[in-house]
Design a protein around this motif. Structure first.
Motif, PDB file in Angstrom:
ATOM      1  N   GLY A 124      -3.683   3.609  -8.463  1.00 49.38           N
ATOM      2  CA  GLY A 124      -3.750   2.243  -7.959  1.00 49.38           C
ATOM      3  C   GLY A 124      -5.035   2.035  -7.179  1.00 49.38           C
ATOM      4  O   GLY A 124      -5.922   2.904  -7.167  1.00 49.38           O
ATOM      5  N   GLY A 125      -5.124   0.884  -6.536  1.00 44.87           N
ATOM      6  CA  GLY A 125      -6.322   0.531  -5.787  1.00 44.87           C
ATOM      7  C   GLY A 125      -6.524   1.418  -4.569  1.00 44.87           C
ATOM      8  O   GLY A 125      -7.663   1.752  -4.211  1.00 44.87           O
ATOM      9  N   THR A 126      -5.435   1.804  -3.941  1.00 44.07           N
ATOM     10  CA  THR A 126      -5.548   2.652  -2.754  1.00 44.07           C
ATOM     11  C   THR A 126      -6.177   3.992  -3.126  1.00 44.07           C
ATOM     12  O   THR A 126      -7.122   4.455  -2.470  1.00 44.07           O
ATOM     13  CB  THR A 126      -4.150   2.871  -2.141  1.00 44.07           C
ATOM     14  N   ASN A 145      -9.843   3.444  -4.053  1.00 38.11           N
ATOM     15  CA  ASN A 145     -10.688   3.283  -2.865  1.00 38.11           C
ATOM     16  C   ASN A 145     -10.895   4.623  -2.161  1.00 38.11           C
ATOM     17  O   ASN A 145     -12.004   4.943  -1.729  1.00 38.11           O
ATOM     18  CB  ASN A 145     -10.057   2.277  -1.888  1.00 38.11           C
ATOM     19  N   HIS A 185      -9.010  -5.283   2.222  1.00 36.18           N
ATOM     20  CA  HIS A 185      -7.600  -4.926   2.066  1.00 36.18           C
ATOM     21  C   HIS A 185      -7.203  -3.837   3.074  1.00 36.18           C
ATOM     22  O   HIS A 185      -8.024  -2.999   3.434  1.00 36.18           O
ATOM     23  CB  HIS A 185      -7.385  -4.420   0.637  1.00 36.18           C
ATOM     24  N   SER A 236      -5.775  -1.194   2.703  1.00 36.93           N
ATOM     25  CA  SER A 236      -5.945   0.186   2.237  1.00 36.93           C
ATOM     26  C   SER A 236      -7.291   0.762   2.671  1.00 36.93           C
ATOM     27  O   SER A 236      -7.441   1.984   2.735  1.00 36.93           O
ATOM     28  CB  SER A 236      -5.817   0.263   0.708  1.00 36.93           C
ATOM     29  N   GLY A 252     -12.846 -10.509  -4.346  1.00 35.91           N
ATOM     30  CA  GLY A 252     -11.579 -11.241  -4.423  1.00 35.91           C
ATOM     31  C   GLY A 252     -10.612 -10.727  -3.364  1.00 35.91           C
ATOM     32  O   GLY A 252      -9.865  -9.770  -3.616  1.00 35.91           O
ATOM     33  N   THR A 304      -7.432 -10.232  -1.164  1.00 43.84           N
ATOM     34  CA  THR A 304      -6.047 -10.340  -1.608  1.00 43.84           C
ATOM     35  C   THR A 304      -5.390 -11.575  -0.998  1.00 43.84           C
ATOM     36  O   THR A 304      -4.597 -12.252  -1.641  1.00 43.84           O
ATOM     37  CB  THR A 304      -5.293  -9.053  -1.211  1.00 43.84           C
ATOM     38  N   ASP A 343     -14.541  -3.498  -3.660  1.00 48.01           N
ATOM     39  CA  ASP A 343     -13.111  -3.412  -3.942  1.00 48.01           C
ATOM     40  C   ASP A 343     -12.680  -4.676  -4.691  1.00 48.01           C
ATOM     41  O   ASP A 343     -12.503  -5.743  -4.106  1.00 48.01           O
ATOM     42  CB  ASP A 343     -12.342  -3.264  -2.624  1.00 48.01           C
ATOM     43  N   ALA A 355      -9.848  -4.686  -6.559  1.00 43.94           N
ATOM     44  CA  ALA A 355      -8.517  -4.281  -7.038  1.00 43.94           C
ATOM     45  C   ALA A 355      -7.762  -5.483  -7.585  1.00 43.94           C
ATOM     46  O   ALA A 355      -7.277  -5.464  -8.712  1.00 43.94           O
ATOM     47  CB  ALA A 355      -7.733  -3.613  -5.916  1.00 43.94           C
ATOM     48  N   ASP A 372      -7.840  -2.883 -10.333  1.00 39.66           N
ATOM     49  CA  ASP A 372      -6.448  -2.520 -10.618  1.00 39.66           C
ATOM     50  C   ASP A 372      -5.967  -3.177 -11.913  1.00 39.66           C
ATOM     51  O   ASP A 372      -5.575  -4.347 -11.901  1.00 39.66           O
ATOM     52  CB  ASP A 372      -5.526  -3.028  -9.496  1.00 39.66           C
ATOM     53  N   HIS A 389      -3.156  -2.845 -13.060  1.00 40.27           N
ATOM     54  CA  HIS A 389      -1.756  -3.253 -12.879  1.00 40.27           C
ATOM     55  C   HIS A 389      -1.628  -4.559 -12.096  1.00 40.27           C
ATOM     56  O   HIS A 389      -0.526  -5.028 -11.865  1.00 40.27           O
ATOM     57  CB  HIS A 389      -0.892  -2.124 -12.300  1.00 40.27           C
ATOM     58  N   LYS A 390      -2.753  -5.130 -11.682  1.00 44.30           N
ATOM     59  CA  LYS A 390      -2.682  -6.461 -11.095  1.00 44.30           C
ATOM     60  C   LYS A 390      -3.028  -7.515 -12.155  1.00 44.30           C
ATOM     61  O   LYS A 390      -2.161  -8.140 -12.712  1.00 44.30           O
ATOM     62  CB  LYS A 390      -3.590  -6.543  -9.881  1.00 44.30           C
TER      63      LYS A 390
END
Ligand SMILES: *Cc1c(COP(=O)(O)O)cnc(C)c1O
Length: 454
Positions: A140-142, A145, A177, A179, A229, A231, A256, A258, A285, A287-288
């Motif tokens: 994931g993004g976390t 990063n 973010h 994270s 972008g 969040t 970032d 994500a 990401d 998955h986003k």
């Protein structure tokens, strides 16, 4: 000889039927959490010495437990960052599991890693990074990063031996973010947040912030993290001028994206990301906003060697993988995980099936939905836009509502199975936030939600 286990056949049919029904249903029931005691009262003890049987366990999941989850692909789920994995990607997620591929090294995972890399090439092409840039899929993004930060800090330490014992410091903005701060803790680095009044960070503000650092802190500065972008509001930092400053100051430039990364494929907003092609590393990401099932993030590096220096694991039992004769790409060398799922495969299959034009259209639909929602909000007397829609995020207020009224409204809509839309804060005020991802969301869906605010 294999004996065919009839229970297994039955259970497989149940599972496949459930899966097919679920992915064909574009308006799944909006589930809601129950507390643990209540779930236990209904479901009871499921892990026992003898086992409760697959059919039984599956029924409990299908009839009770899944209803205590919120389907993130519901067309009126506009909270947080929703998701809308394609059917192709979901089906291929099953194939990914069934194929039992180890995704760390080319030696074992070549065919699967080849698929991931085809998808990655497309992602990298969206960024405009120069030849040689490449990346790897993460959880994931976390994790992306974190992987980028580790690479950045190791590059900084290897530049100058005096940096080795120093605690590193990075600069970012308040829009970054959570994270970023969380992962800075993991690598024990300090973070200085630049306050840009919740609008986008510019090179000028970054330069001022650097100039204001005491010399000993300036000497600890190893990276700048910009956001492609945010969040909360979909705001894109001024990447081009930030890149100028990072080059001049010789610090690692991480972007970032994500949440916003999918919009790199959208011609209507691509210009807002100008400068991203000068980054040292980028997080996106899938998955986003790239319609992959959980979990799938990605980290991309301008210089892969720097990532390898930071991440490649050494171990006696691993040495064979480094010399497989096929000279392949080893994903373990470029991010924090060793054993890894080939989590880019569902994205690859879906991209291969649909083509990238379909992705472009689906992402543009999210941006269009945000614009349409903003217009509808402006047309209603009791509602007010807080700022213009940005990417696929819309922030607006219901005139006269207190934070408690926003909260009660959220819970009521969720309880009734109508929608999941949550408030956020903007410049210390509680407001409502829409985040569109799902191209199946309709204008009627938006109207239905706005009607609940009369
Ligand atoms: C969601 C998000 C993250 C964290 O990504 P996860 O996949 O949830 O770990 C990081 N940065 C930004 C900008 C995000 O939107």
């Amino acid at each position: 000889m294999h004996t065919i286990d009839m229970d297994l056949v039955e259970m497989t049919l149940d599972v496949m039927k459930y899966t097919i029904d679920r992915i064909s249903n574009i308006t799944p029931e909006m589930g809601a959490p129950k507390n643990e005691e209540e779930l236990f009262r209904i479901v009871g003890q499921t892990v026992t010495p003898e086992g409760i049987g697959g059919e039984n366990a599956f029924q409990l999941f299908r009839d009770v437990l899944v209803k205590a989850t919120v389907p993130i692909d519901h067309p009126r789920h506009l909270a947080f960052v929703p998701a809308a994995p394609t059917r192709a990607a979901i089906m291929f997620d099953l194939v990914t599991s069934a194929s039992s591929i180890h995704g760390a090294y080319w030696m074992e995972g070549a065919g699967g890693i080849f698929c991931e890399n085809q998808a990655m090439k497309w992602l990298v092409s969206l960024t405009g990074l120069p030849e040689g840039a490449f990346g790897v899929f993460t959880s994931g993004g976390t994790a992306a990063n974190l992987s980028a930060m580790v690479a950045a800090r190791e590059a900084w330490r290897s530049k100058d031996s005096q940096n080795v014992g120093k605690k590193a410091l990075m600069l970012t903005s308040h829009g970054a973010h959570s994270s970023i701060q969380a992962m800075a803790k993991v690598i024990d680095a300090d973070v200085v947040m630049i306050d840009c009044e919740e609008e986008n960070l510019t090179g000028r503000e970054l330069q001022n912030a650097i100039n204001e650092l005491e010399e000993k802190d300036r000497n600890r500065l190893f990276a700048v993290v910009a956001t492609g972008g945010t969040t909360n509001a979909g705001i894109i930092d001024q990447l081009d001028t930030i890149a100028d400053v990072c080059e001049k100051e010789n610090v690692w430039f991480h972007v970032d994206c994500a949440y916003g990364g999918g919009a790199l494929a959208a011609p209507s907003v691509r210009h807002l990301f100008n400068g991203v092609e000068r980054a040292d590393s980028i997080t996106i990401d899938p998955h986003k906003w790239l319609f992959s099932p959980y979990d799938c993030g990605a980290v991309i590096y301008k210089d892969l060697e720097l990532a390898k220096n930071a991440h490649s694991q050494k171990g006696a039992y691993l040495e064979i993988f480094k010399d497989d004769g096929a000279e392949g790409f080893n994903p373990a060398d470029y991010q924090i995980q060793l054993t890894r799922r080939i989590r880019g495969m569902p994205l690859w299959f879906s991209l291969a099936m649909h083509g990238t034009n379909k992705y472009q259209q689906a992402i543009e639909t999210g941006i269009e939905l945000a614009k349409k929602a903003a217009k509808k909000i402006e047309e209603r007397d009791n509602l007010e836009l807080v700022r213009p829609s940005s990417l696929s995020v819309v922030l607006f207020r219901r005139k006269g509502w207190s934070p408690e009224e926003y909260r009660d409204w959220t819970y009521k809509n969720h309880r009734e199975g109508l929608a999941l839309v949550t408030p956020t804060t903007w410049k210390k005020e509680t407001v409502v936030r829409f985040c569109f991802i799902n191209p199946d969301t309709t204008e009627e869906d938006i109207d239905m939600i706005l009607d609940t605010m009369d």
